[in-house]
Design a protein around this motif. Structure first.
Motif, PDB file in Angstrom:
ATOM      1  N   ASP A   1     -57.055  35.101  16.595  1.00 46.14           N
ATOM      2  CA  ASP A   1     -57.967  34.376  15.717  1.00 46.14           C
ATOM      3  C   ASP A   1     -59.162  35.300  15.482  1.00 46.14           C
ATOM      4  N   PRO A   2     -59.752  35.293  14.286  1.00 45.89           N
ATOM      5  CA  PRO A   2     -60.845  36.227  14.027  1.00 45.89           C
ATOM      6  C   PRO A   2     -62.084  36.002  14.867  1.00 45.89           C
ATOM      7  N   THR A   3     -62.218  34.834  15.491  1.00 47.61           N
ATOM      8  CA  THR A   3     -63.417  34.528  16.276  1.00 47.61           C
ATOM      9  C   THR A   3     -63.144  34.445  17.776  1.00 47.61           C
ATOM     10  N   ILE A   4     -61.919  34.759  18.212  1.00 51.11           N
ATOM     11  CA  ILE A   4     -61.539  34.572  19.614  1.00 51.11           C
ATOM     12  C   ILE A   4     -61.120  35.907  20.227  1.00 51.11           C
ATOM     13  N   ALA A   5     -61.605  36.187  21.437  1.00 53.37           N
ATOM     14  CA  ALA A   5     -61.320  37.463  22.095  1.00 53.37           C
ATOM     15  C   ALA A   5     -60.035  37.409  22.911  1.00 53.37           C
ATOM     16  N   TYR A   6     -58.954  36.979  22.279  1.00 51.52           N
ATOM     17  CA  TYR A   6     -57.616  37.101  22.862  1.00 51.52           C
ATOM     18  C   TYR A   6     -56.790  38.003  21.951  1.00 51.52           C
ATOM     19  N   LEU A   7     -55.982  38.856  22.569  1.00 52.97           N
ATOM     20  CA  LEU A   7     -55.080  39.725  21.832  1.00 52.97           C
ATOM     21  C   LEU A   7     -53.647  39.282  22.073  1.00 52.97           C
ATOM     22  N   THR A   8     -52.769  39.641  21.174  1.00 54.38           N
ATOM     23  CA  THR A   8     -51.364  39.252  21.309  1.00 54.38           C
ATOM     24  C   THR A   8     -50.470  40.324  20.702  1.00 54.38           C
ATOM     25  N   SER A   9     -49.247  40.393  21.204  1.00 50.90           N
ATOM     26  CA  SER A   9     -48.245  41.306  20.641  1.00 50.90           C
ATOM     27  C   SER A   9     -46.880  40.854  21.129  1.00 50.90           C
ATOM     28  N   ASP A  10     -45.838  41.475  20.594  1.00 51.18           N
ATOM     29  CA  ASP A  10     -44.477  41.201  21.050  1.00 51.18           C
ATOM     30  C   ASP A  10     -44.039  42.186  22.118  1.00 51.18           C
ATOM     31  N   SER A  11     -44.942  43.058  22.561  1.00 56.58           N
ATOM     32  CA  SER A  11     -44.596  44.074  23.556  1.00 56.58           C
ATOM     33  C   SER A  11     -45.390  43.839  24.835  1.00 56.58           C
ATOM     34  N   GLN A  12     -44.744  44.046  25.956  1.00 55.23           N
ATOM     35  CA  GLN A  12     -45.416  43.973  27.246  1.00 55.23           C
ATOM     36  C   GLN A  12     -46.024  45.332  27.559  1.00 55.23           C
ATOM     37  N   VAL A  13     -47.333  45.357  27.752  1.00 59.99           N
ATOM     38  CA  VAL A  13     -48.023  46.600  28.075  1.00 59.99           C
ATOM     39  C   VAL A  13     -48.853  46.393  29.333  1.00 59.99           C
ATOM     40  N   SER A  14     -49.140  47.478  30.011  1.00 59.03           N
ATOM     41  CA  SER A  14     -49.984  47.442  31.201  1.00 59.03           C
ATOM     42  C   SER A  14     -51.280  48.171  30.882  1.00 59.03           C
ATOM     43  N   THR A  15     -52.393  47.506  31.057  1.00 62.61           N
ATOM     44  CA  THR A  15     -53.707  48.102  30.784  1.00 62.61           C
ATOM     45  C   THR A  15     -54.718  47.581  31.788  1.00 62.61           C
ATOM     46  N   PRO A  16     -55.619  48.436  32.284  1.00 63.41           N
ATOM     47  CA  PRO A  16     -56.667  47.947  33.186  1.00 63.41           C
ATOM     48  C   PRO A  16     -57.739  47.144  32.465  1.00 63.41           C
ATOM     49  N   PHE A  17     -57.701  47.134  31.129  1.00 59.11           N
ATOM     50  CA  PHE A  17     -58.767  46.517  30.356  1.00 59.11           C
ATOM     51  C   PHE A  17     -58.467  45.084  29.937  1.00 59.11           C
ATOM     52  N   ALA A  18     -57.315  44.547  30.334  1.00 55.22           N
ATOM     53  CA  ALA A  18     -56.979  43.172  29.952  1.00 55.22           C
ATOM     54  C   ALA A  18     -55.966  42.606  30.936  1.00 55.22           C
ATOM     55  N   ARG A  19     -56.004  41.285  31.114  1.00 57.70           N
ATOM     56  CA  ARG A  19     -55.023  40.551  31.916  1.00 57.70           C
ATOM     57  C   ARG A  19     -53.935  40.088  30.969  1.00 57.70           C
ATOM     58  N   GLY A  20     -52.676  40.346  31.347  1.00 51.51           N
ATOM     59  CA  GLY A  20     -51.568  40.018  30.476  1.00 51.51           C
ATOM     60  C   GLY A  20     -50.824  38.758  30.895  1.00 51.51           C
ATOM     61  N   TYR A  21     -50.265  38.040  29.898  1.00 55.49           N
ATOM     62  CA  TYR A  21     -49.510  36.821  30.134  1.00 55.49           C
ATOM     63  C   TYR A  21     -48.301  36.798  29.190  1.00 55.49           C
ATOM     64  N   ARG A  22     -47.206  36.270  29.698  1.00 54.55           N
ATOM     65  CA  ARG A  22     -46.053  35.981  28.857  1.00 54.55           C
ATOM     66  C   ARG A  22     -46.204  34.562  28.311  1.00 54.55           C
ATOM     67  N   VAL A  23     -46.068  34.391  27.008  1.00 56.14           N
ATOM     68  CA  VAL A  23     -46.205  33.077  26.389  1.00 56.14           C
ATOM     69  C   VAL A  23     -44.884  32.317  26.539  1.00 56.14           C
ATOM     70  N   LEU A  24     -44.924  31.216  27.262  1.00 53.44           N
ATOM     71  CA  LEU A  24     -43.729  30.408  27.495  1.00 53.44           C
ATOM     72  C   LEU A  24     -43.567  29.310  26.445  1.00 53.44           C
ATOM     73  N   GLU A  25     -44.696  28.752  25.997  1.00 57.34           N
ATOM     74  CA  GLU A  25     -44.637  27.635  25.048  1.00 57.34           C
ATOM     75  C   GLU A  25     -45.975  27.531  24.334  1.00 57.34           C
ATOM     76  N   SER A  26     -45.931  27.190  23.075  1.00 56.80           N
ATOM     77  CA  SER A  26     -47.136  27.013  22.270  1.00 56.80           C
ATOM     78  C   SER A  26     -47.048  25.671  21.552  1.00 56.80           C
ATOM     79  N   MET A  27     -48.184  24.953  21.478  1.00 55.81           N
ATOM     80  CA  MET A  27     -48.179  23.636  20.838  1.00 55.81           C
ATOM     81  C   MET A  27     -49.567  23.328  20.292  1.00 55.81           C
ATOM     82  N   PRO A  28     -49.675  22.544  19.242  1.00 57.69           N
ATOM     83  CA  PRO A  28     -50.995  22.061  18.814  1.00 57.69           C
ATOM     84  C   PRO A  28     -51.630  21.292  19.965  1.00 57.69           C
ATOM     85  N   TYR A  29     -52.909  21.507  20.193  1.00 54.09           N
ATOM     86  CA  TYR A  29     -53.528  20.931  21.379  1.00 54.09           C
ATOM     87  C   TYR A  29     -53.828  19.448  21.209  1.00 54.09           C
TER      88      TYR A  29
END
Length: 396
Positions: free
Chosen positions: A304-332
């Motif tokens: 989202d242009p106003t939210i500090a979350y990043l996303t991709s279809d690739s699993q990467v390892s970086t010391p600058f971010a905590r990574g998560y696998r998305v299991l399910e997404s739904m309107p809140y």
């Protein structure tokens, strides 16, 4: 702390008593204090000694074993730089070839100690008499470093041999933290004005400093560096002239004995659809405005242009971010999220939120969890829509 109390603590017999005390976590203050008073010790001395045992215990989180030989005030410990970060400050001055550093706001002297340990003479100014006495005690091992009980801003220009400045202005009052740099003590602008005489100038500032309050490069290069330690953003540093290792913004991320740095211009990242993986940038990266450059470096984009979350279809390892696998997404919605968690038999949930006005402590009982599994929930905005994500943390 009163100066009289500081002098009492510095008596050889009192120092020996403090050093001989058992670890604070093993002390029951009331009974231990009663035993000391029964031995003829004054009640004020007993209270001061017990306070030092408590503060030494707390200080180990910042200073490690160095805390065991130090004396503290509560305000001084709150303001003190973590040892791992202070050592990096000192190395900047040494690498820049500085010969004598004026520490304008020495406090308990942690930064002055690390500089002195590298062979850099320090003139450490401290306005509070009691704190100056404790700082002088801490710097006693370095003959070329001195503590001056004075207002640094009115005297530093006249101190011979000084070619570099360090300042850690006070950012806390009885009413809380000072967020406006003009309310620092001394004010940030007054400290930065010393650059005309001392180009090698560094200032520790609050990590929430607005980017538009950062100094310009009119007097030479300026580096603004935000620092996190084990996930907590602890400070920002403004490094001017020869102390700047680069121009622009940087984020230093320290985990244990490892440190990693990312630098660049604070530019906004690209936005795209939600991918298979979600990345939560370190707080120092966010404060530095480097979420966009981080996304470019790992092949990820904003959710989202106003939210500090990043996303991709690739699993990467970086010391600058905590990574998560998305299991399910739904309107809140609370009911929809509760249903999804029940389907997964979740009884314990970690709730992370960004960009949604939700209080996790209030939401958790509303979910009525009854299961044996654990889950992580991220509540945020994705392309402008309030969204709940069930995610699985990736190995660090």
């Amino acid at each position: 702390m009163e100066a009289e109390t500081a002098r009492m603590l510095l008596e050889p017999e009192t120092l020996a008593l403090i050093d001989s005390m058992p670890p604070y976590e093993e002390i029951e203050p009331l009974s231990f204090g009663s035993r000391l008073r029964a031995q003829g010790l004054d009640g004020g001395l007993v209270a001061a000694v017990l306070t030092q045992a408590e503060l030494r215990h707390k200080a180990r989180a910042k200073l490690g074993e160095f805390a065991d030989g130090m004396l503290f005030t509560r305000e001084g410990l709150e303001q003190a730089t973590r040892l791992s970060v202070a050592a990096r400050h000192a190395r900047r001055y040494a690498a820049a070839g500085c010969e004598r550093v004026a520490d304008l706001t020495a406090g308990l002297g942690v930064d002055a100690m690390t500089m002195s340990a590298l062979g850099l003479p320090v003139v450490a100014f401290e306005r509070d008499e009691a704190t100056a006495l404790l700082a002088d005690h801490h710097l006693r091992h370095w003959r070329d470093s001195v503590v001056v009980h004075a207002d640094s801003m009115s005297t530093v220009r006249d101190v011979p041999g000084v070619d570099a400045i360090f300042a850690d202005p006070a950012r806390r009052t009885g009413r809380g933290r000072r967020h406006d740099p003009r309310d620092y003590s001394p004010p940030l602008d007054e400290v930065l004005a010393l650059r005309d005489q001392f180009p090698a100038l560094g200032v520790k500032v609050g990590p929430g400093i607005p980017h538009d309050a950062l100094p310009s490069a009119s007097h030479g290069p300026v580096e603004a560096q935000w620092v996190s330690v084990d996930g907590d953003v602890v400070e920002a540093g403004l490094w001017c002239g020869p102390l700047a290792q680069r121009e622009g913004h940087a984020a230093l991320v320290i985990h244990g004995d490892e440190a990693h740095e990312i630098a660049g211009d604070p530019v906004h990242g690209e936005m795209g659809g939600l991918g298979e993986y979600l990345y939560e940038p370190d707080g120092a990266v966010i404060r530095a405005g480097l979420v966009g450059p981080l996304g470019d470096s790992i092949g990820a984009h904003l959710v989202d242009p106003t939210i500090a979350y990043l996303t991709s279809d690739s699993q990467v390892s970086t010391p600058f971010a905590r990574g998560y696998r998305v299991l399910e997404s739904m309107p809140y919605s609370t009911s929809r999220l509760a249903k999804a968690l029940r389907a997964r038999e979740v009884g314990r949930v970690e709730i992370k939120k960004r960009g949604i006005d939700v209080t996790p402590e209030r939401l958790r009982p509303q979910l009525k969890l009854r299961g044996t599994e654990a889950a992580t929930v991220v509540l945020t905005r994705v392309a402008g829509r309030h969204t709940a994500l069930l995610v699985e943390p990736l190995p660090r």
